[in-house]
Design an enzyme around this catalytic site. Structure first.
Site, PDB file in Angstrom:
ATOM      1  N   HIS A 226      43.839  81.511   1.641  1.00  0.00           N
ATOM      2  CA  HIS A 226      44.504  80.266   1.250  1.00  0.00           C
ATOM      3  C   HIS A 226      44.999  80.282  -0.202  1.00  0.00           C
ATOM      4  O   HIS A 226      44.314  80.690  -1.105  1.00  0.00           O
ATOM      5  CB  HIS A 226      43.567  79.073   1.448  1.00  0.00           C
ATOM      6  CG  HIS A 226      42.178  79.291   0.944  1.00  0.00           C
ATOM      7  ND1 HIS A 226      41.063  79.091   1.714  1.00  0.00           N
ATOM      8  CD2 HIS A 226      41.704  79.711  -0.260  1.00  0.00           C
ATOM      9  CE1 HIS A 226      39.979  79.363   1.012  1.00  0.00           C
ATOM     10  NE2 HIS A 226      40.346  79.735  -0.192  1.00  0.00           N
ATOM     11  N   ALA A 227      46.226  79.813  -0.357  1.00  0.00           N
ATOM     12  CA  ALA A 227      46.871  79.621  -1.665  1.00  0.00           C
ATOM     13  C   ALA A 227      47.136  80.908  -2.429  1.00  0.00           C
ATOM     14  O   ALA A 227      47.449  80.870  -3.619  1.00  0.00           O
ATOM     15  CB  ALA A 227      46.070  78.651  -2.544  1.00  0.00           C
TER      16      ALA A 227
END
Length: 297
Positions: A226-227
């Site tokens: 994530h991210a």
């Protein structure tokens, strides 16, 4: 980088105070949440220990508000808004849970899925009915799964069994219990990027996307958390794992089964050898290799 699903909704710290408690030392507005090495603008972040000062200052221009302690409040420069609480991280996560459960429109706009006429989506691929954008020239092969808040740009090719936009693995102890943190962001796949079979790319925890830059070539069985932000023309080879919120510059090579920890910066044209375990930032143009296994304090 603009994010097609960004809502742009603003909140004031005075409103946050009503949700998580504490008191506002200096009011401010924000349109997203983020940790120190998340990217974006007008972010509310959390700062609870002076040992993280260097990381906090590194991204200072992107923060418009902060949740912190009484002891650290005076160190926050103007014009950043300041909310003072006893346990900043707990309050920050409580606010994120609140938005996910009660105000999901804070993080992202909601819209029907759009697939360009010139895109080729195999009938055995799964594409969410809402909040997906697939541009011209995209090809999606059988058994690929494209979940909500995914934007696949022109000319990208998605191989069989690829999973894009599923939640990442973010666990935190909250009130003594190990708790899963919901994911509210998305994924952006750049133009002419190729992703081979059974790769998994997780959506971001907060608003905004995990980013795969234009022209990247991603091998089989790669994991991107994530991210993460992957720059243009990077090559990630089979079994590579990129940690959450880690940023790769342009033209980076990551070898087979290499592991890059979360929240790192890997410079342009860096070269990470097969099987390497990377736990520190890597300068531009550097070549790194080797693994580590030692007792930690």
């Amino acid at each position: 980088m603009s994010w097609i699903f960004a809502s742009g909704r603003l909140h004031r710290l005075t409103t946050v105070c009503e949700i998580v408690g504490g008191h506002v030392a200096r009011d401010g507005v924000f349109s997203n949440l983020g940790m120190f090495r998340n990217y974006g603008r007008n972010m509310l972040t959390v700062y609870y220990d002076s040992k993280f000062r260097a990381q906090f200052e590194e991204n200072l221009e992107n923060f418009s508000a902060v949740i912190t302690t009484e002891a650290l409040a005076d160190s926050i420069p103007d014009p950043i808004g300041v909310l003072v609480v006893e346990k900043p991280l707990d309050a920050f996560l409580k606010l994120h849970f609140h938005f996910c459960e009660n105000e999901p429109a804070f993080y992202a706009t909601d819209r029907p899925t759009t697939i360009a006429e010139g895109a080729k989506v195999h009938p055995m691929a799964v594409v969410a009915e809402r909040n997906v954008v697939i541009e011209e020239g995209v090809e999606i092969e059988p058994f690929a799964v494209i979940k909500e808040f995914t934007h696949i740009r022109r000319g990208a090719r998605i191989g069989p069994g690829v999973a894009i936009g599923g939640p990442g693995y973010e666990m935190r102890y909250i009130a003594g219990a190990l708790t899963y943190v919901p994911h509210a962001g998305g994924v952006m796949i750049g133009e002419n990027t190729q992703i081979l079979a059974n790769t998994a790319i997780a959506r971001a925890v907060f608003g905004g996307p995990t980013v795969i830059g234009d022209g990247c070539k991603i091998d089989h069985l790669v994991h991107i958390a994530h991210a993460a932000v992957i720059g243009r023309n990077c090559r990630l080879v089979a079994g590579a794992s990129i940690g959450g919120a880690t940023c790769l510059g342009e033209d980076v090579w990551v070898g087979p089964n290499a592991v890059i920890a979360n929240s790192l910066r890997i410079g342009d044209k860096a070269w990470v050898a097969l099987g390497a375990a990377v736990a520190r930032d890597v300068p531009a143009g550097a070549r790194v290799a080797g693994t580590f296994a030692r007792q930690l304090p």
